[in-house]
Design an enzyme around this catalytic site. Structure first.
Site, PDB file in Angstrom:
ATOM      1  N   SER A  40      -2.564   4.829   3.637  1.00  0.00           N
ATOM      2  CA  SER A  40      -3.881   4.667   3.023  1.00  0.00           C
ATOM      3  C   SER A  40      -3.747   4.076   1.631  1.00  0.00           C
ATOM      4  O   SER A  40      -2.648   3.925   1.100  1.00  0.00           O
ATOM      5  CB  SER A  40      -4.603   6.018   2.935  1.00  0.00           C
ATOM      6  OG  SER A  40      -4.036   6.818   1.907  1.00  0.00           O
ATOM      7  N   SER A  42      -4.832   5.363  -1.276  1.00  0.00           N
ATOM      8  CA  SER A  42      -5.103   6.335  -2.339  1.00  0.00           C
ATOM      9  C   SER A  42      -4.162   6.229  -3.529  1.00  0.00           C
ATOM     10  O   SER A  42      -4.454   6.761  -4.601  1.00  0.00           O
ATOM     11  CB  SER A  42      -5.041   7.759  -1.775  1.00  0.00           C
ATOM     12  OG  SER A  42      -3.716   8.116  -1.428  1.00  0.00           O
ATOM     13  N   LYS A 119       1.062  11.868  -3.404  1.00  0.00           N
ATOM     14  CA  LYS A 119       0.201  11.771  -4.576  1.00  0.00           C
ATOM     15  C   LYS A 119       1.081  11.877  -5.824  1.00  0.00           C
ATOM     16  O   LYS A 119       2.280  12.125  -5.752  1.00  0.00           O
ATOM     17  CB  LYS A 119      -0.836  12.904  -4.603  1.00  0.00           C
ATOM     18  CG  LYS A 119      -1.687  13.042  -3.355  1.00  0.00           C
ATOM     19  CD  LYS A 119      -2.716  11.941  -3.209  1.00  0.00           C
ATOM     20  CE  LYS A 119      -3.555  12.139  -1.953  1.00  0.00           C
ATOM     21  NZ  LYS A 119      -4.482  11.013  -1.716  1.00  0.00           N
ATOM     22  N   SER A 226      -9.392   8.734  -3.349  1.00  0.00           N
ATOM     23  CA  SER A 226      -8.291   9.655  -3.097  1.00  0.00           C
ATOM     24  C   SER A 226      -8.812  11.056  -2.813  1.00  0.00           C
ATOM     25  O   SER A 226      -9.578  11.623  -3.593  1.00  0.00           O
ATOM     26  CB  SER A 226      -7.343   9.701  -4.311  1.00  0.00           C
ATOM     27  OG  SER A 226      -6.343  10.675  -4.123  1.00  0.00           O
TER      28      SER A 226
END
Length: 278
Positions: A40, A42, A119, A226
């Site tokens: 993705s 994010s 992250k 996100s």
């Protein structure tokens, strides 16, 4: 002419070789490095959809989350780390444990779904974290943010899932230029990295979060796109992440492809091969 017993021995030798290879690969993946595809957007522009990297499991030591998960829904395979090492789960400790540092890009197991997420580590145990007007505050102090131009990409389906980017310049048709504002954020320990802004939304203003002992607060660099610790895990976000759920640190991109398959060589991003993650 080869005997039937010779053929049988050759077959079993092949099976043994395959089994040994799988065992060695499993040990390597459990103890040292785990492959990870970026699915993705994010973490743009630090990580792009289609980046392939190895996660350094030695950086923080080992827990039940260090055991490999295999999720291949197309063929019905769903082997979770808890299925293999669940007996180690629950005490929030690690073997040969090392402390994650603020600003590290980390792969961890989602506290509810168990799926692997990636992250940036923002808040440490005992700290407070808040976002006000799109600016990150740690322990009540705003971090340093400086404009860094725009991030531009082509508006088109990206990666195997065909995800379309969100743009600050409104809906953009296929082939158009999708623009996001880019800023350089500097965390209290001096780690600097890019963050992206799409527009004003609810996640730009949050309550004050106090990170519990033994847990961590994570955010994506593409702040408006996100699902992270700003949203509780039980309502679709990530929430606080326990120490034992950490898998490892992302250090370097090994390969990158902008296409739906790594076999589409004309979509390879050669400028991202072996690029460090910061």
């Amino acid at each position: 002419m080869a005997s039937d017993s010779g053929k049988g021995n050759g077959f079993f030798e092949t099976i043994k070789t395959v089994v040994y290879a799988l065992l060695i690969a499993g040990i390597f993946r459990t103890l040292f490095f785990q492959p990870f595809w970026i699915p993705s957007g994010s973490m743009k522009d630090t990580l792009l959809i289609g980046d392939f990297l190895f996660v350094n499991k030695m950086a923080y030591g080992y827990s039940y989350a260090s055991c490999p998960s295999v999720y291949l829904p197309a063929i019905g395979i769903d082997i979770d780390a808890e299925d293999i090492c669940g007996f180690l789960d629950g005490d929030n400790t690690r073997i040969l444990g090392g402390e994650p540092q603020r600003g590290d890009v980390v792969v961890f197991r989602h506290p509810v779904s168990g799926r692997d997420f990636i992250k940036r580590l923002i808040g440490l145990p005992g700290e407070t974290v808040q976002v006000k007007g799109g600016v990150l505050f740690i322990n009540g102090t705003p971090v340093q943010v400086e404009p860094a131009g725009n991030f531009e990409e082509t508006a088109e389906p990206q990666g195997p899932q065909g995800m379309r980017p969100r743009c600050a310049n409104g809906p953009v048709g296929d082939g158009g230029i999708c623009i996001k504002e880019r800023f350089t954020e500097t965390l209290p320990n001096g780690v600097s990295h890019d963050i992206l802004n799409i527009g004003t939304q609810g996640s730009d203003d949050t309550p004050v979060y106090t990170v519990p002992a033994g847990q961590y607060f994570f955010m994506g660099d593409n702040r408006d796109n996100s699902s992270d610790s700003r949203i509780p895990a039980i309502t679709g976000g990530v929430g606080f992440v326990p120490y034992e759920n950490i898998v490892g640190r992302a250090d370097r991109i090994m390969f990158s492809s902008a296409g739906r398959s790594m076999l589409y060589f004309w979509t390879w991003r050669a400028d991202r091969f072996f690029k460090g993650v910061h």
